[in-house]
Design an enzyme around this catalytic site. Structure first.
Site, PDB file in Angstrom:
ATOM      1  N   LYS A 146      40.715  41.017  45.260  1.00 11.29           N
ATOM      2  CA  LYS A 146      41.998  40.968  44.782  1.00 11.29           C
ATOM      3  C   LYS A 146      42.651  39.651  45.229  1.00 11.29           C
ATOM      4  O   LYS A 146      43.608  39.502  44.312  1.00 11.29           O
ATOM      5  CB  LYS A 146      42.924  41.870  45.889  1.00 11.29           C
ATOM      6  CG  LYS A 146      42.644  43.418  45.467  1.00 11.29           C
ATOM      7  CD  LYS A 146      42.719  43.949  43.983  1.00 11.29           C
ATOM      8  CE  LYS A 146      42.433  45.314  43.898  1.00 11.29           C
ATOM      9  NZ  LYS A 146      42.790  45.657  42.365  1.00 11.29           N
ATOM     10  N   ASN A 170      44.033  47.271  35.773  1.00 11.24           N
ATOM     11  CA  ASN A 170      44.554  48.195  36.734  1.00 11.24           C
ATOM     12  C   ASN A 170      43.361  48.939  37.448  1.00 11.24           C
ATOM     13  O   ASN A 170      43.323  49.262  38.602  1.00 11.24           O
ATOM     14  CB  ASN A 170      45.409  49.306  36.474  1.00 11.24           C
ATOM     15  CG  ASN A 170      45.708  50.424  37.227  1.00 11.24           C
ATOM     16  OD1 ASN A 170      46.529  50.283  38.213  1.00 11.24           O
ATOM     17  ND2 ASN A 170      44.919  51.702  36.918  1.00 11.24           N
ATOM     18  N   TYR A 221      36.881  44.149  49.059  1.00 12.36           N
ATOM     19  CA  TYR A 221      38.170  44.770  48.473  1.00 12.36           C
ATOM     20  C   TYR A 221      39.205  43.338  48.313  1.00 12.36           C
ATOM     21  O   TYR A 221      39.750  43.140  47.318  1.00 12.36           O
ATOM     22  CB  TYR A 221      38.733  45.628  48.893  1.00 12.36           C
ATOM     23  CG  TYR A 221      40.102  46.490  48.138  1.00 12.36           C
ATOM     24  CD1 TYR A 221      40.083  46.892  46.980  1.00 12.36           C
ATOM     25  CD2 TYR A 221      41.058  45.990  48.487  1.00 12.36           C
ATOM     26  CE1 TYR A 221      41.203  47.552  46.438  1.00 12.36           C
ATOM     27  CE2 TYR A 221      42.451  46.573  48.036  1.00 12.36           C
ATOM     28  CZ  TYR A 221      42.315  47.430  46.635  1.00 12.36           C
ATOM     29  OH  TYR A 221      43.312  47.784  45.984  1.00 12.36           O
ATOM     30  N   ALA A 222      39.411  42.706  49.613  1.00 12.20           N
ATOM     31  CA  ALA A 222      40.585  41.504  49.719  1.00 12.20           C
ATOM     32  C   ALA A 222      39.986  40.289  48.851  1.00 12.20           C
ATOM     33  O   ALA A 222      40.635  39.711  48.147  1.00 12.20           O
ATOM     34  CB  ALA A 222      40.607  41.201  51.244  1.00 12.20           C
ATOM     35  N   ALA A 223      38.503  40.067  48.888  1.00 15.55           N
ATOM     36  CA  ALA A 223      38.186  38.955  48.279  1.00 15.55           C
ATOM     37  C   ALA A 223      38.206  39.094  46.532  1.00 15.55           C
ATOM     38  O   ALA A 223      38.724  38.281  45.924  1.00 15.55           O
ATOM     39  CB  ALA A 223      36.307  38.796  48.436  1.00 15.55           C
ATOM     40  N   ILE A 264      50.366  52.591  48.280  1.00 15.39           N
ATOM     41  CA  ILE A 264      51.063  53.280  47.146  1.00 15.39           C
ATOM     42  C   ILE A 264      50.464  54.640  47.484  1.00 15.39           C
ATOM     43  O   ILE A 264      49.201  54.698  47.867  1.00 15.39           O
ATOM     44  CB  ILE A 264      50.970  52.825  45.983  1.00 15.39           C
ATOM     45  CG1 ILE A 264      51.242  51.188  45.829  1.00 15.39           C
ATOM     46  CG2 ILE A 264      51.643  53.612  44.838  1.00 15.39           C
ATOM     47  CD1 ILE A 264      52.675  50.872  46.134  1.00 15.39           C
ATOM     48  N   VAL A 312      35.029  48.958  33.068  1.00 16.61           N
ATOM     49  CA  VAL A 312      35.299  47.617  32.737  1.00 16.61           C
ATOM     50  C   VAL A 312      34.173  46.581  33.547  1.00 16.61           C
ATOM     51  O   VAL A 312      34.573  45.342  33.248  1.00 16.61           O
ATOM     52  CB  VAL A 312      36.685  47.489  33.692  1.00 16.61           C
ATOM     53  CG1 VAL A 312      37.778  48.205  33.094  1.00 16.61           C
ATOM     54  CG2 VAL A 312      36.428  47.749  35.161  1.00 16.61           C
TER      55      VAL A 312
HETATM   56  P1  NAD Z   1      42.969  55.299  41.736  1.00 20.09           P
HETATM   57  O1  NAD Z   1      41.673  55.491  42.396  1.00 20.09           O
HETATM   58  O2  NAD Z   1      43.689  56.443  41.522  1.00 20.09           O
HETATM   59  O3  NAD Z   1      42.572  54.749  40.372  1.00 20.09           O
HETATM   60  C1  NAD Z   1      41.694  53.752  39.880  1.00 20.09           C
HETATM   61  C2  NAD Z   1      41.328  54.019  38.432  1.00 20.09           C
HETATM   62  O4  NAD Z   1      40.256  53.134  38.105  1.00 20.09           O
HETATM   63  C3  NAD Z   1      40.782  55.423  38.227  1.00 20.09           C
HETATM   64  O5  NAD Z   1      41.112  55.955  36.996  1.00 20.09           O
HETATM   65  C4  NAD Z   1      39.212  55.156  38.147  1.00 20.09           C
HETATM   66  O6  NAD Z   1      38.429  56.129  37.015  1.00 20.09           O
HETATM   67  C5  NAD Z   1      39.489  53.852  37.398  1.00 20.09           C
HETATM   68  N1  NAD Z   1      38.025  52.962  37.367  1.00 20.09           N
HETATM   69  C6  NAD Z   1      37.237  52.736  38.418  1.00 20.09           C
HETATM   70  N2  NAD Z   1      36.222  52.156  38.121  1.00 20.09           N
HETATM   71  C7  NAD Z   1      36.424  51.674  36.823  1.00 20.09           C
HETATM   72  C8  NAD Z   1      35.621  51.189  35.865  1.00 20.09           C
HETATM   73  N3  NAD Z   1      34.228  50.733  36.183  1.00 20.09           N
HETATM   74  N4  NAD Z   1      35.950  51.099  34.670  1.00 20.09           N
HETATM   75  C9  NAD Z   1      37.031  51.797  34.185  1.00 20.09           C
HETATM   76  N5  NAD Z   1      37.895  52.349  34.966  1.00 20.09           N
HETATM   77  C10 NAD Z   1      37.463  52.453  36.493  1.00 20.09           C
HETATM   78  O7  NAD Z   1      43.556  54.255  42.107  1.00 20.09           O
HETATM   79  P2  NAD Z   1      45.132  53.507  42.295  1.00 20.09           P
HETATM   80  O8  NAD Z   1      45.638  53.505  43.630  1.00 20.09           O
HETATM   81  O9  NAD Z   1      45.879  54.256  41.249  1.00 20.09           O
HETATM   82  O10 NAD Z   1      44.727  51.957  41.780  1.00 20.09           O
HETATM   83  C11 NAD Z   1      45.055  51.511  40.683  1.00 20.09           C
HETATM   84  C12 NAD Z   1      44.967  50.031  40.970  1.00 20.09           C
HETATM   85  O11 NAD Z   1      45.885  49.698  42.278  1.00 20.09           O
HETATM   86  C13 NAD Z   1      43.756  49.402  41.649  1.00 20.09           C
HETATM   87  O12 NAD Z   1      42.995  48.145  41.063  1.00 20.09           O
HETATM   88  C14 NAD Z   1      43.941  49.305  43.247  1.00 20.09           C
HETATM   89  O13 NAD Z   1      43.293  48.552  43.898  1.00 20.09           O
HETATM   90  C15 NAD Z   1      45.163  49.011  42.943  1.00 20.09           C
HETATM   91  N6  NAD Z   1      46.062  49.067  44.427  1.00 20.09           N
HETATM   92  C16 NAD Z   1      46.388  50.043  44.719  1.00 20.09           C
HETATM   93  C17 NAD Z   1      47.025  50.359  46.129  1.00 20.09           C
HETATM   94  C18 NAD Z   1      47.124  51.699  46.583  1.00 20.09           C
HETATM   95  O14 NAD Z   1      47.802  51.617  47.711  1.00 20.09           O
HETATM   96  N7  NAD Z   1      47.025  52.825  46.061  1.00 20.09           N
HETATM   97  C19 NAD Z   1      47.357  49.345  46.740  1.00 20.09           C
HETATM   98  C20 NAD Z   1      47.236  48.163  46.104  1.00 20.09           C
HETATM   99  C21 NAD Z   1      46.511  47.836  45.052  1.00 20.09           C
END
Ligand code: NAD
Length: 245
Positions: free
Chosen positions: A157, A88, A153-155, A186, A62
């Site tokens: 998001k 995502n 990360y915060a910036a 999560i 992405v």
């Molecule tokens: P995860 O690490 O399990 O999944 C993230 C996915 O993004 C992975 O499949 C990874 O391969 C993919 N990814 C990373 N860089 C990429 C790139 N350049 N191109 C394409 N794909 C890429 O994490 P998750 O917990 O499932 O997180 C999903 C989303 O939710 C993220 O944006 C994360 O910031 C957000 N989020 C997660 C939490 C949490 O507590 N887990 C909380 C708030 C927000």
């Protein structure tokens, strides 16, 4: 949720993205699992095809415009439309600002924020032509509360929230909605790396008394994508067990 619709889920091969992909597929949506790792994209797509047979896995980085445009072109050639985009894909590179390498700042901003920009830009023209589209961007509670050790990360998001509101205003009259979902903590690979002590500390800050599940987030995304949410745009839906309200 209409059955003939096509959804792109970035980072859809694991964690929250996979839960969203499975949830939509079980409602008959054609799902495109866009993932950095082609093997993982296809493995998840194989699972998803049990529920939605036309679903596919596609390699996409992405943070790279060429890669994103090639992925969206492929989806358009295959299905002729893109109805739903869920931005995502996300990464963390946590450390205190004083110790942060420029590379860690850039990597997080490029994946989380620029990735959201590139994917949205690649689909929005199609959505305008279709006079229909739904974009849901995955932000974070950290984007509104801040968190020590996560300035990058915060910036990224918080940036996603401003981006979503601005794009929502640009395309609202074209039948396109743009919203953000801000998960709290999560249970996924992203939080599995946290030490037990940190996890216990976090849980004590959550009124619901537990970390969320990927399915908790998928339910909010599904609602925002559904026809029932056509008058909701530019909003941030918090899915955090009451951690921030
Ligand atoms: P995860 O690490 O399990 O999944 C993230 C996915 O993004 C992975 O499949 C990874 O391969 C993919 N990814 C990373 N860089 C990429 C790139 N350049 N191109 C394409 N794909 C890429 O994490 P998750 O917990 O499932 O997180 C999903 C989303 O939710 C993220 O944006 C994360 O910031 C957000 N989020 C997660 C939490 C949490 O507590 N887990 C909380 C708030 C927000």
């Amino acid at each position: 949720m209409s059955e003939s619709r096509t959804a792109i889920i970035t980072g859809g091969s694991q964690g929250i993205g996979k839960a969203i992909a499975l949830d939509l597929a079980s409602r008959g949506v054609r799902v495109v699992v866009a993932s950095l790792n082609p093997g993982k994209a296809e493995a998840t797509a194989l699972e998803i095809r049990e529920k939605s047979p036309e679903s596919i896995g596609v390699q996409a980085d992405v943070s790279n415009a060429e890669s994103v445009n090639a992925m969206v072109d492929l989806v358009f050639e295959r299905f002729g439309r893109v109805d739903y985009l869920v931005n995502n894909a996300g990464i963390t590179r946590d450390t205190l600002l004083m110790r942060m390498e420029d590379e860690a700042w850039k990597a997080v901003l490029e994946t989380n924020l620029t990735g959201t920009y590139l994917c949205s830009k690649a689909v929005v023209r199609l959505m305008v032509k279709q006079k229909f589209g739904r974009i849901v961007n995955i932000s974070s509670v950290v984007g509104v509360m801040g968190n020590a050790g996560q300035t990058n990360y915060a910036a990224s998001k918080a940036g996603i929230i401003g981006f979503s509101k601005s794009l929502a205003r640009e395309v609202a009259s074209r039948g396109i909605t743009v919203n953000a979902v801000a998960p709290g903590f999560i249970q996924t690979a992203m939080t599995d790396v946290l030490p037990e002590k940190v996890r216990e500390n976090l849980t004590s800050m959550i009124p619901a008394g537990r970390l969320g599940t990927p399915e908790d987030v998928a339910a909010a995304v599904r609602f925002l994508l559904s026809d029932s949410a056509s008058y909701i745009t530019g909003q941030v839906i918090h899915v955090n067990g009451g951690m921030y309200m």
